[in-house]
Scaffold this motif. Structure first.
Motif, PDB file in Angstrom:
ATOM      1  N   UNK A 139       0.847  -1.200   0.000  1.00  0.00           N
ATOM      2  CA  UNK A 139       0.000   0.000   0.000  1.00  0.00           C
ATOM      3  C   UNK A 139       0.879   1.246   0.000  1.00  0.00           C
ATOM      4  N   UNK A 140       0.285   2.379  -0.356  1.00  0.00           N
ATOM      5  CA  UNK A 140       1.037   3.627  -0.455  1.00  0.00           C
ATOM      6  C   UNK A 140       1.641   4.078   0.867  1.00  0.00           C
ATOM      7  N   UNK A 141       1.031   3.689   2.003  1.00  0.00           N
ATOM      8  CA  UNK A 141       1.598   4.119   3.280  1.00  0.00           C
ATOM      9  C   UNK A 141       2.703   3.173   3.768  1.00  0.00           C
ATOM     10  N   UNK A 142       2.933   2.070   3.063  1.00  0.00           N
ATOM     11  CA  UNK A 142       4.020   1.163   3.430  1.00  0.00           C
ATOM     12  C   UNK A 142       5.367   1.820   3.151  1.00  0.00           C
ATOM     13  N   UNK A 143       6.371   1.371   3.877  1.00  0.00           N
ATOM     14  CA  UNK A 143       7.704   1.972   3.816  1.00  0.00           C
ATOM     15  C   UNK A 143       8.631   1.087   2.985  1.00  0.00           C
ATOM     16  N   UNK A 144       9.256   1.685   1.963  1.00  0.00           N
ATOM     17  CA  UNK A 144      10.281   0.987   1.194  1.00  0.00           C
ATOM     18  C   UNK A 144      11.584   1.102   1.962  1.00  0.00           C
ATOM     19  N   UNK A 145      12.215  -0.015   2.229  1.00  0.00           N
ATOM     20  CA  UNK A 145      13.501  -0.044   2.917  1.00  0.00           C
ATOM     21  C   UNK A 145      14.546  -0.699   2.037  1.00  0.00           C
ATOM     22  N   UNK A 146      15.766  -0.149   2.043  1.00  0.00           N
ATOM     23  CA  UNK A 146      16.874  -0.697   1.273  1.00  0.00           C
ATOM     24  C   UNK A 146      18.128  -0.576   2.134  1.00  0.00           C
ATOM     25  N   UNK A 147      18.887  -1.677   2.249  1.00  0.00           N
ATOM     26  CA  UNK A 147      20.149  -1.635   2.988  1.00  0.00           C
ATOM     27  C   UNK A 147      21.041  -2.793   2.563  1.00  0.00           C
ATOM     28  N   UNK A 148      22.330  -2.658   2.847  1.00  0.00           N
ATOM     29  CA  UNK A 148      23.275  -3.747   2.604  1.00  0.00           C
ATOM     30  C   UNK A 148      23.420  -4.554   3.888  1.00  0.00           C
ATOM     31  N   UNK A 149      23.499  -5.888   3.734  1.00  0.00           N
ATOM     32  CA  UNK A 149      23.651  -6.796   4.857  1.00  0.00           C
ATOM     33  C   UNK A 149      24.898  -7.639   4.605  1.00  0.00           C
ATOM     34  N   UNK A 150      25.849  -7.583   5.504  1.00  0.00           N
ATOM     35  CA  UNK A 150      27.097  -8.324   5.351  1.00  0.00           C
ATOM     36  C   UNK A 150      26.922  -9.825   5.427  1.00  0.00           C
ATOM     37  N   UNK A 151      25.984 -10.295   6.255  1.00  0.00           N
ATOM     38  CA  UNK A 151      25.700 -11.716   6.356  1.00  0.00           C
ATOM     39  C   UNK A 151      26.970 -12.521   6.658  1.00  0.00           C
ATOM     40  N   UNK A 152      27.879 -11.925   7.442  1.00  0.00           N
ATOM     41  CA  UNK A 152      29.125 -12.589   7.825  1.00  0.00           C
ATOM     42  C   UNK A 152      30.265 -12.424   6.840  1.00  0.00           C
ATOM     43  N   UNK A 153      30.153 -11.512   5.868  1.00  0.00           N
ATOM     44  CA  UNK A 153      31.224 -11.314   4.877  1.00  0.00           C
ATOM     45  C   UNK A 153      32.535 -10.960   5.577  1.00  0.00           C
ATOM     46  N   UNK A 154      33.603 -11.612   5.163  1.00  0.00           N
ATOM     47  CA  UNK A 154      34.909 -11.399   5.781  1.00  0.00           C
ATOM     48  C   UNK A 154      35.690 -10.244   5.159  1.00  0.00           C
ATOM     49  N   UNK A 155      35.436  -9.952   3.890  1.00  0.00           N
ATOM     50  CA  UNK A 155      36.154  -8.880   3.191  1.00  0.00           C
ATOM     51  C   UNK A 155      35.164  -7.810   2.749  1.00  0.00           C
ATOM     52  N   UNK A 156      35.649  -6.587   2.503  1.00  0.00           N
ATOM     53  CA  UNK A 156      34.747  -5.496   2.125  1.00  0.00           C
ATOM     54  C   UNK A 156      33.994  -5.754   0.815  1.00  0.00           C
ATOM     55  N   UNK A 157      32.766  -5.263   0.781  1.00  0.00           N
ATOM     56  CA  UNK A 157      31.922  -5.258  -0.409  1.00  0.00           C
ATOM     57  C   UNK A 157      31.432  -3.823  -0.565  1.00  0.00           C
ATOM     58  N   UNK A 158      31.542  -3.271  -1.774  1.00  0.00           N
ATOM     59  CA  UNK A 158      31.163  -1.880  -2.036  1.00  0.00           C
ATOM     60  C   UNK A 158      29.971  -1.841  -2.975  1.00  0.00           C
ATOM     61  N   UNK A 159      29.094  -0.858  -2.774  1.00  0.00           N
ATOM     62  CA  UNK A 159      27.918  -0.648  -3.606  1.00  0.00           C
ATOM     63  C   UNK A 159      27.856   0.826  -3.975  1.00  0.00           C
TER      64      UNK A 159
END
Length: 183
Positions: free
Chosen positions: A154-174
């Motif tokens: 619905x229009x009042x719902x919130x769009x969320x976006x984020x990066x999740x490392x999920x245990x990544x050992x080395x850097x990841x760039x976006x």
């Protein structure tokens, strides 16, 4: 001259953090514009920082900054905005494009796109997009995927976006993230 300098030094950081709406970070609810999110992380409308800022100037596909996770940083900055303020029509399919740079062949890191009910933060939609797909270590690779939205958003719902490392050992760039309504 000093009052003007003081005013500029106070307003400039606030503008950079809360109000930039240049072409690289615009959101709008016009019927013709299907762009919901567009940023090169040099501007931040709709993005909120977590306690351990993930903004990096070590690597960038364009501009000066990108988001980074991994190597002990589990979550990146988060984008949150009501869908009704991003789009004049209810999106049925979202196209997500970005540039990703990993430092290893595979990584568990993901870009998360979610839709939440306001107030309760109940998830209506959640999708983790793996960030290693086809990437070569040390090279920028284009991410391009479509996400089908459920009928109950619905229009009042919130769009969320984020990066999740999920245990990544080395850097990841976006960098250069763009989300558009593909309808």
């Amino acid at each position: 001259m000093r009052p003007i300098t003081a005013l500029v030094s106070l307003l400039l950081p606030a503008t950079l953090l809360f109000g930039c709406t240049g072409s690289s970070s615009s959101q709008g609810a016009s019927a013709n514009d299907k762009t919901l999110v567009s940023t090169d992380f040099d501007e931040f409308r709709g993005w909120v920082s977590n306690a351990d800022s993930s903004l990096s100037n070590r690597q960038a596909y364009s501009g000066r900054y990108s988001l980074t996770i991994g190597a002990g940083r589990e979550y990146g900055m988060t984008f949150k905005y009501p869908l009704g303020e991003l789009s004049a029509t209810k999106p049925r399919t979202l196209n997500v494009q970005a540039w990703v740079r990993t430092e290893e062949t595979t990584t568990p890191a993901q870009l998360v796109v979610e839709v939440l009910k306001p107030g309760t933060n109940e998830r209506v939609f959640w999708k983790g997009i793996h960030l290693f797909g086809g990437s070569k270590p040390g090279k920028w690779t284009k991410l391009n995927t479509d996400l089908v939205m459920p009928d109950n958003i619905a229009f009042d719902h919130i769009l969320g976006v984020y990066m999740w490392g999920n245990g990544a050992q080395k850097p990841v760039y976006l960098d250069d993230l763009q989300i558009t309504s593909a309808d």
